[in-house]
Design a protein around this motif. Structure first.
Motif, PDB file in Angstrom:
ATOM      1  N   UNK A 140      27.442 -70.681   9.143  1.00  0.00           N
ATOM      2  CA  UNK A 140      26.877 -70.285  10.433  1.00  0.00           C
ATOM      3  C   UNK A 140      25.628 -69.431  10.243  1.00  0.00           C
ATOM      4  N   UNK A 164      22.975 -67.126  12.899  1.00  0.00           N
ATOM      5  CA  UNK A 164      22.573 -66.775  14.269  1.00  0.00           C
ATOM      6  C   UNK A 164      21.084 -66.975  14.490  1.00  0.00           C
ATOM      7  N   UNK A 192      19.764 -69.879  13.539  1.00  0.00           N
ATOM      8  CA  UNK A 192      19.660 -71.343  13.500  1.00  0.00           C
ATOM      9  C   UNK A 192      18.575 -71.843  14.450  1.00  0.00           C
ATOM     10  N   UNK A 196      30.533 -72.013  15.919  1.00  0.00           N
ATOM     11  CA  UNK A 196      30.866 -71.615  14.557  1.00  0.00           C
ATOM     12  C   UNK A 196      30.216 -72.540  13.544  1.00  0.00           C
ATOM     13  N   UNK A 240      14.899 -75.626  19.859  1.00  0.00           N
ATOM     14  CA  UNK A 240      16.349 -75.416  19.791  1.00  0.00           C
ATOM     15  C   UNK A 240      16.687 -74.219  18.901  1.00  0.00           C
ATOM     16  N   UNK A 241      17.600 -73.363  19.364  1.00  0.00           N
ATOM     17  CA  UNK A 241      18.076 -72.270  18.516  1.00  0.00           C
ATOM     18  C   UNK A 241      19.539 -71.955  18.833  1.00  0.00           C
ATOM     19  N   UNK A 242      20.066 -70.943  18.163  1.00  0.00           N
ATOM     20  CA  UNK A 242      21.493 -70.618  18.298  1.00  0.00           C
ATOM     21  C   UNK A 242      21.838 -70.236  19.737  1.00  0.00           C
ATOM     22  N   UNK A 243      20.948 -69.511  20.371  1.00  0.00           N
ATOM     23  CA  UNK A 243      21.170 -69.075  21.744  1.00  0.00           C
ATOM     24  C   UNK A 243      21.268 -70.280  22.688  1.00  0.00           C
ATOM     25  N   UNK A 263      32.595 -79.573  19.064  1.00  0.00           N
ATOM     26  CA  UNK A 263      33.111 -78.277  19.521  1.00  0.00           C
ATOM     27  C   UNK A 263      34.055 -78.385  20.714  1.00  0.00           C
TER      28      UNK A 263
END
Lengths: 261, 261
Positions: free
Chosen positions: A121, A123, A125, A161, B125-128, B172
């Motif tokens: 993972x 954060x 990403x 995750x 695109x990102x984690x948020x 997910x």
């Protein structure tokens, strides 16, 4: 309980929620140590190194050494070294994982020079990181993931995750990891039993997630206890344990000990 | 060829590669227009609005109107309005998609107030954003994706397509979109045939990807032509057409026309 020599404890949802301690969990750990039980912590967290976790435990007033911690980050670095040697690695992971990989003798490289992809993972990403992971997944000889968790309980709701990245890569390339280290995989649990030097029947595995902790404990033949201080709550635990039943269910770690010691 | 009244042309890999024109593709479009054939362009691109595409075609020296363009962005906005009405929408998509959704009367909202999740590719695109998409996917009544493409050919190698997000969310939550608009879905192809006002047997579908363009054409009963100016190359086209065979294979759009007009 006298036959029980050791405990394998989950961290998030048992001892703390992120950086916030769970008082009954912290209290429980202290009691276990006072009673002379052996303890190791097994965490699927893929962003913290053992050093970071030692610091966190210290901030809760718990004196825990690195030897008592089996974290997916460190366990992944160990697994790769033991099975494939020291490798050039591209990872989607964060600083905590990179720290453990480098300390184990692996070298962090860009995606096009990697022998091994390590998915974890992150954060931070973004599209660029996913592009690199995609390309690495199409070319790297080895592919290991720190943990399988698809969704993680964030402070304000569910968050993706490590499993999100595994799923995205599988969807794009049809490739699954050669090994997934974290619970419920046996890999990390065998490491914990080795560390304790105990037989499985002498050990209780404590965690807050049935599909993660209880399944992991059962796979290696330990006793299992579900605590309701994390993901699984009083309201939903009966549904959660329909398929896989833990040996015990307690509100929190302190309750477990009050009943049995 | 005299029975052929119209052409449905793919854009990327036929007319251009991103912002770069394919000379034989541009030439081919000009010839088709000179010969009085009807033409519509159907693109799975989920980041460009029709306006953006008209501009791009103009920069290639092609005078194409918005009515000749069926882009996944606009087709998605239309599909939602026609089937569900004007909705509050949370989207993972970019400006081009948002432009089309708003123009159709939909309202862009945050994930927790959305009636509909619209998944589309996003280079930011990102984690948020993935966290918001995850939560929206768990709560929104409707869920539509602009296009299914898992991997897209970038200028320096493969890049993740809209399908990456569909796959991550499926992993997910177990939920798949209620509708996927782009090729090879029939939805966007029926829209193209309606626009042309032709029967399927009078139309040739031209594209560079077997699984996307050729499958789409066959599903609605059109003739199909694979061109080797995009993803599918001379070296691999024989493998590509093993499962699904196009009626014709040509190096590029100009070759197709030289042979048949």
């Amino acid at each position: 309980m006298e036959d029980i020599k050791a405990f394998i404890l989950d961290v998030d949802g048992v001892v703390c929620r992120g950086s916030k301690p769970i008082p009954e969990g912290v209290e429980g750990v202290k009691k276990l140590m006072e009673f002379g039980k052996k303890v190791v912590f097994v965490s699927n967290n893929s962003t913290r190194s053992r050093k970071m976790l030692v610091e966190r435990f210290r901030s809760f007033g718990l004196d825990v050494s690195e030897e008592m911690l089996i974290v997916a980050t460190h366990a992944t670095a160990t697994y790769i070294k033991r099975n494939y040697g020291e490798l050039n690695i591209f990872t989607t992971g964060e600083k905590g994982l990179i720290e453990e990989l480098e300390e184990m003798g692996h070298k962090i490289t860009d995606y096009d020079r990697a022998e091994c992809l390590v998915v974890a993972s992150n954060r931070k990403l973004n599209y660029d990181l996913m592009t690199k992971a995609l390309r690495c997944c199409m070319t790297a000889k080895k592919y290991v993931a720190t943990n399988p968790d698809r969704i993680f309980p964030g402070w304000d709701g569910p968050i993706p995750g490590t499993g999100m990245i595994i799923g995205a890569l599988y969807w794009m390339t049809g490739r699954m990891p050669d090994a997934v280290i974290g619970k419920p995989s046996e890999i990390i649990m065998r490491e914990a039993l080795d560390r304790l030097g105990c037989r499985a029947e002498e050990v209780v595995v404590v965690g807050d997630q049935v599909e993660v902790d209880i399944v992991a404990g059962k796979r290696v033949g330990c006793k299992t206890a579900l605590v309701l201080s994390g993901v699984t709550k009083k309201e939903n635990f009966k549904t959660a344990i329909k398929q896989v039943s833990p040996d015990f269910v307690f509100d929190n770690l302190s309750c477990l000990l009050d009943s049995y010691i």
